[in-house]
Scaffold this active site. Structure first.
Site, PDB file in Angstrom:
ATOM      1  N   LYS A  47      -1.324 -11.813   2.094  1.00  0.00           N
ATOM      2  CA  LYS A  47      -0.369 -12.750   2.686  1.00  0.00           C
ATOM      3  C   LYS A  47      -0.307 -12.552   4.203  1.00  0.00           C
ATOM      4  CE  LYS A  47       2.391 -13.404  -1.441  1.00  0.00           C
ATOM      5  NZ  LYS A  47       3.701 -13.387  -2.063  1.00  0.00           N
TER       6      LYS A  47
ATOM      7  N   GLY B 146       4.843  -7.886   2.288  1.00  0.00           N
ATOM      8  CA  GLY B 146       4.237  -6.575   2.086  1.00  0.00           C
ATOM      9  C   GLY B 146       2.788  -6.637   1.649  1.00  0.00           C
ATOM     10  N   GLU B 147       2.372  -7.749   1.096  1.00  0.00           N
ATOM     11  CA  GLU B 147       1.027  -7.879   0.549  1.00  0.00           C
ATOM     12  C   GLU B 147       0.025  -8.200   1.658  1.00  0.00           C
ATOM     13  OE1 GLU B 147      -1.260 -10.931  -2.420  1.00  0.00           O
ATOM     14  OE2 GLU B 147       0.861 -10.517  -2.844  1.00  0.00           O
ATOM     15  N   ALA B 148      -1.085  -7.441   1.686  1.00  0.00           N
ATOM     16  CA  ALA B 148      -2.084  -7.578   2.745  1.00  0.00           C
ATOM     17  C   ALA B 148      -2.695  -8.982   2.794  1.00  0.00           C
ATOM     18  CB  ALA B 148      -3.178  -6.538   2.577  1.00  0.00           C
TER      19      ALA B 148
END
Length: 182
Positions: A50, A46-48
């Site tokens: 990553k 979910g993290e941009a």
């Protein structure tokens, strides 16, 4: 969890990202098919940041293998990879009411690297591939080794007339499959 780890910062996650990509051969494979094969093994984190690391690694590998004329530089692959992930969410998420049109997608992505346009025909093709077939992770996919998927019009003779049927086809390594819908 695998996607979260592969997208993490650090020496070991980077080595694992590269090892996963080393297994994949993107020579003579269409862009959207290559992206699907890469994303098939894990759920995107979910993290941009990553996702950024994953798309950066994918774009380097794909551009190294690329022999076509549509991409002029790695940055185009990188930006279009992100664009397809966002389009996939936009088109296939029921909570999003105003879906991006093909024209909007082309306008947004035609000039993604200074002075190096991507052809409208290519962008329309990848747009339609996402419309017709959502990018999914392994547990959501049937026939993961498919070479090509899409709609096909089949003409069948019935008595004295021909009847046309629209069927979803999947060309796998060993066979051609037809379905009523994707």
């Amino acid at each position: 969890q695998l996607g979260e780890y592969l997208g993490s910062d650090g020496e070991l996650p980077e080595k694992l990202r590269l090892a996963v990509l080393d297994i994949l051969d993107f020579h003579h494979i269409e862009f959207d098919v290559a992206l699907r094969r890469f994303l098939f093994s894990f759920h995107l984190p979910g993290e941009a940041q990553k996702i950024d690391r994953l798309m950066d690694a994918f774009s380097k590998k794909y551009f190294e293998c690329y022999t076509g004329n549509d991409f002029k530089c790695k940055e185009q692959v990188y930006v279009l990879s992100f664009a397809l992930i966002m389009l996939n969410t936009d088109i296939h998420n029921d909570q999003i009411k105003n879906k991006m049109s093909c024209e909007e997608f082309i306008i947004n992505n035609k000039s993604i690297a200074a002075g190096k346009d991507i052809s409208e025909g290519f962008l329309e093709d990848v747009y339609m591939s996402i419309i017709d077939d959502e990018i999914k992770a392994r547990e959501d996919v049937i026939l993961p080794n498919a070479i090509k998927k899409g709609w096909l019009i089949i003409e069948a003779k019935r008595d004295l007339y021909y009847k046309k049927k629209r069927r979803w086809f999947v060309l796998d390594v060993d066979a051609l499959y037809f379905f009523r819908s994707p």
